[in-house]
Design an enzyme around this catalytic site. Structure first.
Site, PDB file in Angstrom:
ATOM      1  N   GLU A 277      47.347  -4.517  34.529  1.00 40.96           N
ATOM      2  CA  GLU A 277      47.011  -3.244  35.178  1.00 40.96           C
ATOM      3  C   GLU A 277      45.502  -3.092  35.370  1.00 40.96           C
ATOM      4  O   GLU A 277      45.051  -2.402  36.277  1.00 40.96           O
ATOM      5  CB  GLU A 277      47.541  -2.078  34.323  1.00 40.96           C
ATOM      6  CG  GLU A 277      48.538  -1.214  35.073  1.00 40.96           C
ATOM      7  CD  GLU A 277      49.139  -0.110  34.219  1.00 40.96           C
ATOM      8  OE1 GLU A 277      50.350   0.052  34.300  1.00 40.96           O
ATOM      9  OE2 GLU A 277      48.413   0.600  33.497  1.00 40.96           O
ATOM     10  N   HIS A 298      61.161 -25.191  24.652  1.00 40.55           N
ATOM     11  CA  HIS A 298      62.465 -25.744  25.014  1.00 40.55           C
ATOM     12  C   HIS A 298      63.036 -25.069  26.261  1.00 40.55           C
ATOM     13  O   HIS A 298      64.198 -25.262  26.596  1.00 40.55           O
ATOM     14  CB  HIS A 298      63.424 -25.614  23.820  1.00 40.55           C
ATOM     15  CG  HIS A 298      62.901 -26.346  22.621  1.00 40.55           C
ATOM     16  ND1 HIS A 298      63.309 -27.604  22.261  1.00 40.55           N
ATOM     17  CD2 HIS A 298      61.929 -26.004  21.722  1.00 40.55           C
ATOM     18  CE1 HIS A 298      62.638 -28.001  21.197  1.00 40.55           C
ATOM     19  NE2 HIS A 298      61.787 -27.043  20.847  1.00 40.55           N
ATOM     20  N   LYS A 412      56.834   4.981  42.610  1.00 38.68           N
ATOM     21  CA  LYS A 412      57.195   6.358  42.216  1.00 38.68           C
ATOM     22  C   LYS A 412      57.411   7.228  43.446  1.00 38.68           C
ATOM     23  O   LYS A 412      58.362   8.004  43.515  1.00 38.68           O
ATOM     24  CB  LYS A 412      56.086   6.980  41.350  1.00 38.68           C
ATOM     25  CG  LYS A 412      55.937   6.344  39.987  1.00 38.68           C
ATOM     26  CD  LYS A 412      54.921   7.131  39.174  1.00 38.68           C
ATOM     27  CE  LYS A 412      54.538   6.392  37.917  1.00 38.68           C
ATOM     28  NZ  LYS A 412      53.374   6.964  37.242  1.00 38.68           N
TER      29      LYS A 412
HETATM   30  O1  PA5 Z   1      48.528   2.635  31.414  1.00 41.18           O
HETATM   31  C1  PA5 Z   1      49.027   3.539  32.052  1.00 41.18           C
HETATM   32  O2  PA5 Z   1      48.334   4.426  32.529  1.00 41.18           O
HETATM   33  C2  PA5 Z   1      50.517   3.624  32.272  1.00 41.18           C
HETATM   34  O3  PA5 Z   1      51.202   2.567  31.702  1.00 41.18           O
HETATM   35  C3  PA5 Z   1      51.074   4.887  31.653  1.00 41.18           C
HETATM   36  O4  PA5 Z   1      50.798   4.867  30.286  1.00 41.18           O
HETATM   37  C4  PA5 Z   1      52.535   5.012  31.893  1.00 41.18           C
HETATM   38  O5  PA5 Z   1      52.803   5.008  33.266  1.00 41.18           O
HETATM   39  C5  PA5 Z   1      53.079   6.273  31.279  1.00 41.18           C
HETATM   40  O6  PA5 Z   1      52.412   7.378  31.776  1.00 41.18           O
HETATM   41  P1  PA5 Z   1      52.485   8.784  31.035  1.00 41.18           P
HETATM   42  O7  PA5 Z   1      51.921   8.591  29.667  1.00 41.18           O
HETATM   43  O8  PA5 Z   1      51.685   9.713  31.865  1.00 41.18           O
HETATM   44  O9  PA5 Z   1      53.952   9.158  30.979  1.00 41.18           O
END
Ligand code: PA5
Length: 425
Positions: A277, A298, A412
């Site tokens: 990310e 394996h 989303k």
């Molecule tokens: O790193 C990030 O920002 C994402 O992985 C969020 O943690 C994830 O989408 C969950 O979001 P939220 O904590 O707002 O529910």
């Protein structure tokens, strides 16, 4: 502290090798807050801040849960659950008799997975820790609605006492609900993004419920962050960040994180999110993958040894195993294994790791070794701090903003439109 060994990568370096002046500049940008996304560097100081603010309350809440419940349902997704799961599986792979079972829910939309949790939960007493910074993420929100209903059926007017909300300090649906219903809440600071939040209540409350000494984790993390602030090529975060970016520039676009401990699996998932990310954007970025050795030798071993030469390996090795088991001698030796009899299993594992390293290097796979002592609280804190700081440095070397994740919104938007969410386009 983590030690990085680049010996197994050096023969693949080109020109002057990893650019430590770029690492120095990136570290400066990170620490001085002059780069893109600089508002999200709170994780650099969070161990100290959490110690002064919420740590006592987190430990107290965990003690309460441990004293009255047989299970904790942790509801969260992505950065709001992977760190806690990684820590618990690494440090408490088999729960002790008295430890509440920790179930992770809200990290997907599978009815089967949910029903499996409910079947295992049975009529056990339980608490819920709902974790969401935004409070609007569909997967955890749906799961929380389900578990709230179950809590209300089981505990009636006391249901609210079984809910712990970890969320934004002021904004969002979850914070509003917490205020309205009097749930005990913990804060995900504004300047700490989800994937960097494991050393806040996001990770610490579930970890403490699982029996992990979170005070020790935080004390070690405070020391670790100081140690990693050194500005020199001796800094393991510079070594790792500069080496992986150098390999990427020279055609190695996939990094495989591997470990010889099965309990490391979810730490690798946490790492994948952290790096994927943070770096995969603007059309560039190392693809983070993971393997569990020796098991995956394996299954994936063939590809790693002889597939397209675009992979490099980063192998996490714990040099001081927590336990021993000597391989038994057998008079008959029908299985022909007496050549390893009397040797400790982890010693054999270490030899296997050396053998794999040699084979993969000769097959054209650069090897970065990440060594640390033990699979304990100190080792966990060291790993988290190391990977987080290195991620910030590596992201800035590559030229991206390591602290945003604009691409996560695309699915989303479609999903909300297809589900008919009011206002969704
Ligand atoms: O790193 C990030 O920002 C994402 O992985 C969020 O943690 C994830 O989408 C969950 O979001 P939220 O904590 O707002 O529910």
């Amino acid at each position: 502290m983590v030690k990085v060994n680049l010996k197994g990568a050096e023969m693949f370096f080109k020109g002057n090798g990893p650019d430590y002046s770029a690492a120095a500049a990136a570290h400066k940008t990170l620490s001085e807050g002059t780069g893109a996304g600089s508002d999200f560097r709170g994780w650099l100081t969070i161990p100290e801040i959490i110690k002064e603010t919420e740590l006592d309350r987190i430990v107290k809440a965990a003690e309460l849960i441990r004293s009255r419940s047989k299970a904790l349902i942790v509801i969260g997704i992505g950065g709001s659950y992977l760190g806690a799961r990684g820590a618990i599986e690494l440090l408490r792979p088999i729960p002790a008799e008295d430890d509440p079972q920790v179930f992770f829910a809200g990290n997907g939309l599978s009815a089967d997975y949910l029903n499996d949790i409910l079947a295992k939960l049975g009529d056990k007493d339980f608490d819920v820790n709902v974790i969401s910074k935004s409070g609007t993420t569909l997967e955890p929100a749906v799961s929380f609605r389900i578990f709230r209903e179950l809590l209300a059926k089981k505990y009636g007017k006391d249901a609210d006492k079984h809910i712990f909300a970890t969320t934004d300090k002021a904004r969002g649906v979850l914070k509003g609900l917490a205020n309205e219903n009097g749930w005990e809440s913990f804060i995900i600071p504004d300047d700490v993004g989800g994937r960097f939040s494991v050393l806040t209540a996001v990770g610490l409350l579930p970890m403490a419920v699982a029996g992990i000494d979170v005070r020790k984790v935080i004390d070690c993390a405070i020391e670790e962050m100081k140690a990693l602030d050194v500005r020199s090529p001796e800094n393991p975060t510079w070594q790792y960040a500069a080496a992986r970016q150098h390999l990427y520039q020279n055609g190695f676009g996939v990094e495989i994180l591997g470990a010889y401990e099965p309990s490391f699996r979810f730490m690798a998932e946490w790492w994948k999110q952290l790096y994927g990310e943070s770096e995969g954007k603007d059309g560039i970025g190392i693809f983070p993958a993971s393997v569990e050795f020796t098991a995956d030798l394996h299954s994936m071993g063939q590809y790693i040894q002889e597939g397209p030469r675009m992979l490099f390996e980063s192998i996490v090795r714990f040099t001081k195993p927590l336990s021993k088991y000597a391989i038994p001698f057998d008079d008959a030796d029908a299985d022909g294994l007496n050549y390893v009899a009397g040797r400790d299993l982890s010693e054999v594992g270490a030899v296997a790791a050396d053998a794999v390293k040699e084979a993969h290097i000769s097959g054209g796979v650069p090897n970065i070794e990440i060594d640390l002592d033990s699979r304990d609280e100190a080792g966990f804190a060291a790993l988290v701090c190391f990977f987080e700081v290195a991620c910030g440095i590596s992201g800035y070397i590559s030229g991206v903003n390591p602290f945003n994740q604009p691409g996560v919104e695309a699915y989303k938007k479609n999903m909300f439109r297809m589900l008919g969410k009011p206002g969704a386009k």
